[in-house]
Design an enzyme around this catalytic site. Structure first.
Site, PDB file in Angstrom:
ATOM      1  N   LYS A  75      77.731 -70.260 104.203  1.00 65.73           N
ATOM      2  CA  LYS A  75      77.726 -69.010 104.975  1.00 65.73           C
ATOM      3  C   LYS A  75      78.930 -68.957 105.911  1.00 65.73           C
ATOM      4  CE  LYS A  75      75.337 -66.761 108.786  1.00 65.73           C
ATOM      5  NZ  LYS A  75      74.224 -66.830 109.753  1.00 65.73           N
ATOM      6  N   ASP A  77      72.574 -64.082 105.211  1.00 65.02           N
ATOM      7  CA  ASP A  77      71.847 -64.347 106.450  1.00 65.02           C
ATOM      8  C   ASP A  77      70.461 -63.715 106.322  1.00 65.02           C
ATOM      9  OD1 ASP A  77      72.154 -61.612 106.830  1.00 65.02           O
ATOM     10  OD2 ASP A  77      72.734 -61.813 108.933  1.00 65.02           O
TER      11      ASP A  77
END
Length: 233
Positions: free
Chosen positions: A142, A161
């Site tokens: 991420k 997310d």
């Protein structure tokens, strides 16, 4: 004078589900079109002035809101203005400076480790490849995808997310629950040139309309394409 009736969302059972690969692909194109209309040219919501600051902010954003991170980073970067300052920081003092972001002991160790790694192995510059990024303490996929996309226009994956996870599931773009598997599903159906904008659009969408509880479906352009069971109608 009669009041205007409030718009209502389309009930899930009345939204046709795609049955073929061609129909699914056409639906994805429509979703991307509407997201572009609602959230054109999305930017990373974490405040930063350079790639190192974005890396720091993204590491701090784990299990923390962007709003909180943006409240912490101005004072943090005033106290530690350079990557060298982070590398030589006292871990306990740094932890106290980022305490409100949560998991501050682990995050402070990651920040110090990241600074030292970049100084030692990358001449003090944030690296530009996913392979190199993943060697940096605190930088999982991420974080790497955020920094590479925002700083270098390098698209090696899709950020997942909580907003991206929730809303890609609601839109039936994935049936998985693990972020890595969700990313793999999305990479198969989202054009590579949209890998950076698409998750940002879902993040903004998740804050504005497609919230966790009581999504504002009647206000959403995606309503005619959405058959999520938890739609509000």
């Amino acid at each position: 004078m009669t009041q205007k009736a409030k718009p209502r969302a389309t009930p899930p059972k009345l939204v046709p589900k795609p049955k073929t690969a061609a129909e699914r692909a056409a639906r994805v194109r429509k979703i991307l079109k509407f997201l572009d209309e609602m959230y054109p040219h999305p930017t990373v919501p974490l405040h930063h002035r350079n790639c190192w600051e974005l890396l720091v902010a993204t590491i701090l954003s784990a299990q923390c809101t962007d709003k909180r991170v943006n409240e912490v980073t101005p004072g943090l970067f005033e106290k530690y203005p350079t990557i060298q300052d982070f590398a030589s920081a006292n871990q306990v003092e740094l932890a106290m400076a980022i305490r409100s972001t949560g998991f501050f002991n682990n995050k402070s160790k990651s920040l110090i480790g990241a600074a030292r790694k970049i100084l030692a192995d990358f001449s003090g510059e944030v690296p530009k490849t996913i392979t190199e990024m993943l060697t940096i303490p605190g930088a999982a996929r991420k974080t790497a995808n955020v920094v590479l996309g925002a700083c270098f226009n390098v698209h090696e994956g899709i950020v997942v997310d909580t907003h991206v996870q929730r809303n890609s599931q609601r839109l039936d773009l994935t049936r998985n629950t693990h972020p890595v598997k969700i990313e793999q599903d999305l990479m198969k159906i989202i054009p590579r040139e949209k890998w950076f904008d698409f998750p940002l659009q879902l993040i903004y969408h998740g804050r504005a309309l497609c919230v966790a509880r009581k999504p504002k479906c009647a206000e959403c352009k995606l309503d005619p394409l959405c058959y999520a069971r938890d739609k509000t109608v």
